[in-house]
Write a protein that holds these residues in place. Structure first.
Motif, PDB file in Angstrom:
ATOM      1  N   LEU A 108      -7.914  -7.183 -19.216  1.00  0.00           N
ATOM      2  CA  LEU A 108      -7.932  -6.721 -20.129  1.00  0.00           C
ATOM      3  C   LEU A 108      -7.945  -5.168 -20.094  1.00  0.00           C
ATOM      4  O   LEU A 108      -7.218  -4.209 -20.940  1.00  0.00           O
ATOM      5  N   ASP A 109      -9.121  -4.735 -20.045  1.00  0.00           N
ATOM      6  CA  ASP A 109      -9.769  -4.034 -20.181  1.00  0.00           C
ATOM      7  C   ASP A 109      -8.751  -2.678 -19.135  1.00  0.00           C
ATOM      8  O   ASP A 109      -8.589  -1.044 -19.322  1.00  0.00           O
ATOM      9  N   GLN A 110      -8.612  -2.904 -18.516  1.00  0.00           N
ATOM     10  CA  GLN A 110      -7.201  -2.207 -17.438  1.00  0.00           C
ATOM     11  C   GLN A 110      -6.192  -1.684 -18.257  1.00  0.00           C
ATOM     12  O   GLN A 110      -5.477  -0.906 -18.435  1.00  0.00           O
ATOM     13  N   ALA A 111      -5.624  -2.932 -18.499  1.00  0.00           N
ATOM     14  CA  ALA A 111      -4.185  -2.202 -19.812  1.00  0.00           C
ATOM     15  C   ALA A 111      -4.726  -1.982 -21.271  1.00  0.00           C
ATOM     16  O   ALA A 111      -3.559  -0.987 -22.221  1.00  0.00           O
ATOM     17  N   LEU A 112      -5.651  -2.242 -21.593  1.00  0.00           N
ATOM     18  CA  LEU A 112      -6.040  -1.324 -23.095  1.00  0.00           C
ATOM     19  C   LEU A 112      -6.490  -0.303 -22.786  1.00  0.00           C
ATOM     20  O   LEU A 112      -6.219   0.938 -23.437  1.00  0.00           O
ATOM     21  N   SER A 113      -8.115   0.383 -22.184  1.00  0.00           N
ATOM     22  CA  SER A 113      -8.899   1.395 -21.735  1.00  0.00           C
ATOM     23  C   SER A 113      -8.136   2.826 -21.706  1.00  0.00           C
ATOM     24  O   SER A 113      -8.187   3.514 -22.043  1.00  0.00           O
ATOM     25  N   PRO A 114      -6.679   2.971 -20.892  1.00  0.00           N
ATOM     26  CA  PRO A 114      -5.805   4.118 -21.307  1.00  0.00           C
ATOM     27  C   PRO A 114      -6.252   5.158 -22.603  1.00  0.00           C
ATOM     28  O   PRO A 114      -5.711   5.906 -22.533  1.00  0.00           O
ATOM     29  N   PHE A 115      -5.366   4.073 -23.061  1.00  0.00           N
ATOM     30  CA  PHE A 115      -4.644   4.097 -24.496  1.00  0.00           C
ATOM     31  C   PHE A 115      -5.798   4.509 -25.523  1.00  0.00           C
ATOM     32  O   PHE A 115      -5.912   5.173 -26.463  1.00  0.00           O
ATOM     33  N   GLU A 116      -7.301   3.883 -25.438  1.00  0.00           N
ATOM     34  CA  GLU A 116      -8.477   3.685 -26.044  1.00  0.00           C
ATOM     35  C   GLU A 116      -8.598   5.351 -26.370  1.00  0.00           C
ATOM     36  O   GLU A 116      -8.649   6.099 -26.785  1.00  0.00           O
ATOM     37  N   ASP A 117      -8.714   5.597 -24.398  1.00  0.00           N
ATOM     38  CA  ASP A 117      -9.288   6.818 -24.235  1.00  0.00           C
ATOM     39  C   ASP A 117      -8.601   8.115 -25.238  1.00  0.00           C
ATOM     40  O   ASP A 117      -8.929   9.004 -25.206  1.00  0.00           O
ATOM     41  N   LEU A 118      -6.956   7.886 -24.891  1.00  0.00           N
ATOM     42  CA  LEU A 118      -6.048   8.495 -25.394  1.00  0.00           C
ATOM     43  C   LEU A 118      -5.968   8.907 -27.126  1.00  0.00           C
ATOM     44  O   LEU A 118      -5.741   9.667 -27.082  1.00  0.00           O
ATOM     45  N   THR A 119      -5.779   7.982 -27.573  1.00  0.00           N
ATOM     46  CA  THR A 119      -6.238   8.330 -28.836  1.00  0.00           C
ATOM     47  C   THR A 119      -7.308   8.849 -29.302  1.00  0.00           C
ATOM     48  O   THR A 119      -6.842   9.722 -29.913  1.00  0.00           O
ATOM     49  N   GLU A 120      -8.352   8.943 -28.814  1.00  0.00           N
ATOM     50  CA  GLU A 120      -9.566   9.308 -29.427  1.00  0.00           C
ATOM     51  C   GLU A 120      -9.845  11.024 -28.435  1.00  0.00           C
ATOM     52  O   GLU A 120      -9.152  11.946 -29.287  1.00  0.00           O
ATOM     53  N   PHE A 121      -9.236  11.095 -27.547  1.00  0.00           N
ATOM     54  CA  PHE A 121      -8.461  12.531 -26.964  1.00  0.00           C
ATOM     55  C   PHE A 121      -7.492  12.876 -28.141  1.00  0.00           C
ATOM     56  O   PHE A 121      -7.384  14.029 -28.262  1.00  0.00           O
ATOM     57  N   ALA A 122      -6.628  12.853 -28.545  1.00  0.00           N
ATOM     58  CA  ALA A 122      -5.783  12.924 -29.418  1.00  0.00           C
ATOM     59  C   ALA A 122      -6.086  13.492 -30.811  1.00  0.00           C
ATOM     60  O   ALA A 122      -5.619  14.233 -31.436  1.00  0.00           O
ATOM     61  N   LEU A 123      -6.642  12.827 -31.440  1.00  0.00           N
ATOM     62  CA  LEU A 123      -7.616  12.319 -32.154  1.00  0.00           C
ATOM     63  C   LEU A 123      -8.206  14.046 -32.304  1.00  0.00           C
ATOM     64  O   LEU A 123      -8.757  14.841 -33.128  1.00  0.00           O
ATOM     65  N   ALA A 124      -8.927  14.583 -31.589  1.00  0.00           N
ATOM     66  CA  ALA A 124      -9.631  15.092 -31.276  1.00  0.00           C
ATOM     67  C   ALA A 124      -8.846  17.048 -30.198  1.00  0.00           C
ATOM     68  O   ALA A 124      -9.179  17.431 -29.695  1.00  0.00           O
ATOM     69  N   LYS A 125      -7.727  16.336 -29.657  1.00  0.00           N
ATOM     70  CA  LYS A 125      -6.459  17.714 -29.803  1.00  0.00           C
ATOM     71  C   LYS A 125      -7.333  17.874 -28.419  1.00  0.00           C
ATOM     72  O   LYS A 125      -6.809  19.626 -28.787  1.00  0.00           O
ATOM     73  N   ASN A 126      -8.032  17.531 -27.460  1.00  0.00           N
ATOM     74  CA  ASN A 126      -7.538  17.354 -25.996  1.00  0.00           C
ATOM     75  C   ASN A 126      -6.928  18.129 -25.073  1.00  0.00           C
ATOM     76  O   ASN A 126      -7.091  16.410 -24.502  1.00  0.00           O
ATOM     77  N   ASP A 127      -6.779  18.812 -25.071  1.00  0.00           N
ATOM     78  CA  ASP A 127      -5.008  18.860 -24.306  1.00  0.00           C
ATOM     79  C   ASP A 127      -5.443  17.734 -22.757  1.00  0.00           C
ATOM     80  O   ASP A 127      -4.841  17.345 -22.284  1.00  0.00           O
ATOM     81  N   LYS A 128      -6.822  18.283 -22.366  1.00  0.00           N
ATOM     82  CA  LYS A 128      -7.197  17.575 -20.662  1.00  0.00           C
ATOM     83  C   LYS A 128      -7.596  16.402 -20.001  1.00  0.00           C
ATOM     84  O   LYS A 128      -7.167  15.732 -19.509  1.00  0.00           O
ATOM     85  N   GLY A 129      -7.855  16.341 -21.642  1.00  0.00           N
ATOM     86  CA  GLY A 129      -8.071  14.697 -22.156  1.00  0.00           C
ATOM     87  C   GLY A 129      -7.557  13.689 -21.932  1.00  0.00           C
ATOM     88  O   GLY A 129      -7.149  12.924 -21.662  1.00  0.00           O
ATOM     89  N   ILE A 130      -6.483  14.249 -22.981  1.00  0.00           N
ATOM     90  CA  ILE A 130      -5.281  13.492 -23.154  1.00  0.00           C
ATOM     91  C   ILE A 130      -4.665  13.778 -21.463  1.00  0.00           C
ATOM     92  O   ILE A 130      -3.625  12.288 -20.928  1.00  0.00           O
ATOM     93  N   GLN A 131      -4.313  14.528 -20.429  1.00  0.00           N
ATOM     94  CA  GLN A 131      -3.649  14.810 -19.275  1.00  0.00           C
ATOM     95  C   GLN A 131      -4.144  13.328 -18.610  1.00  0.00           C
ATOM     96  O   GLN A 131      -3.208  13.075 -17.773  1.00  0.00           O
ATOM     97  N   LYS A 132      -5.151  13.584 -18.584  1.00  0.00           N
ATOM     98  CA  LYS A 132      -5.982  12.730 -17.498  1.00  0.00           C
ATOM     99  C   LYS A 132      -5.393  11.088 -17.942  1.00  0.00           C
ATOM    100  O   LYS A 132      -5.701  10.968 -17.213  1.00  0.00           O
ATOM    101  N   SER A 133      -5.759  10.921 -19.562  1.00  0.00           N
ATOM    102  CA  SER A 133      -5.405   9.490 -19.825  1.00  0.00           C
ATOM    103  C   SER A 133      -3.669   8.932 -19.153  1.00  0.00           C
ATOM    104  O   SER A 133      -3.312   7.768 -19.137  1.00  0.00           O
ATOM    105  N   LEU A 134      -3.083   9.981 -19.287  1.00  0.00           N
ATOM    106  CA  LEU A 134      -1.713  10.344 -18.774  1.00  0.00           C
ATOM    107  C   LEU A 134      -1.572   9.623 -17.924  1.00  0.00           C
ATOM    108  O   LEU A 134      -0.726   8.460 -17.209  1.00  0.00           O
ATOM    109  N   SER A 135      -2.191  10.496 -17.584  1.00  0.00           N
ATOM    110  CA  SER A 135      -1.899  10.329 -15.274  1.00  0.00           C
ATOM    111  C   SER A 135      -3.087   8.664 -15.026  1.00  0.00           C
ATOM    112  O   SER A 135      -2.677   7.846 -14.024  1.00  0.00           O
TER     113      SER A 135
END
Length: 236
Positions: free
Chosen positions: A52-79
């Protein structure tokens, strides 16, 4: 305004009581994890939780990075999302009929980020998070955790919605009512009366922030939901 102040005061008092137990509960969890390591036994539930964690954690992280407008974090999450897909995590652990729609949602997510539309990136990511929760194959085996993930979704969705140029208050209210029903079902399994009271007050506060269209108040309560979810997870 007096009503808001009273609600906030009562809530903070109840929240402080619940949070005083957070440290001790974390210690219990640490001891449990330590015991598991010593015994070197991995249960079926452990494997399911990891899936479950593997299926969810990338999107949880990406949401936080997007709210913070953190490009590097978003790119890392997309990868991480791409790697998760390549490793067949989604196809192995989500319902087969959900995969096509999931791929479409991920494509939309990448499109919004390419445009640097952080608000829609955050909202799309948190919707995918909830979509995966709802389509997890082994959901029936970890029902309480699935309900907790829906609470997590509520916090992130409110933060994503109030980040939009035009806040959709009806959407916030609709989502809150739906997740509130999930909480009522889960609350019967929660023994901590302070934690129950804190969540009940949280929902009252969110409804009030919607009624008054108070963005700052909504943000406070959304973040409190996310904080209390961490406490709640340690009670099961």
């Amino acid at each position: 305004m007096k009503k808001v102040s009273i609600v906030m005061l009562v809530f903070v008092m109840a929240l402080s009581q619940a949070c005083t137990e957070k440290v001790s509960k974390k210690e219990i969890v640490k001891e449990t994890i330590s015991e598991k390591k010593e015994s070197a036994k991995i249960t079926e539930s452990d494997v399911i939780f990891e899936n479950l964690d593997q299926a969810l954690s990338p999107f949880e992280d990406l949401t936080e990075f997007a709210l913070a407008k953190n490009d590097k974090g978003i790119q890392k999450s997309l990868s991480k999302i791409d790697n998760t897909a390549k490793n067949n995590v989604f196809t192995d652990h989500l319902k087969p009929e959900s995969i096509m729609v999931l791929n479409e949602k991920i494509a939309a997510l990448k499109k919004y980020f390419k445009k640097r539309d952080y608000a829609k990136t955050a909202l799309t990511s948190t919707e995918i998070f909830n979509y995966n929760v709802s389509n997890f194959k082994d959901a029936s085996k970890i029902e309480n955790q699935i309900k907790i993930e829906h609470l997590d979704y509520l916090g992130f969705k409110i933060l994503a919605l109030i980040d939009q140029k035009k806040i959709d208050w009806k959407n916030i209210e609709h989502t809150t009512k739906n997740v509130e029903q999930v909480w009522k079902s889960l609350s019967t399994e929660v023994k901590d009366s302070n934690l129950k009271a804190s969540f009940n007050l949280l929902f009252d506060g969110i409804h009030l922030s919607v009624k008054e269209k108070n963005k700052k108040m909504a943000a406070i309560f959304a973040n409190m939901v996310l904080d209390l979810v961490d406490v709640l997870e340690n009670t099961f």
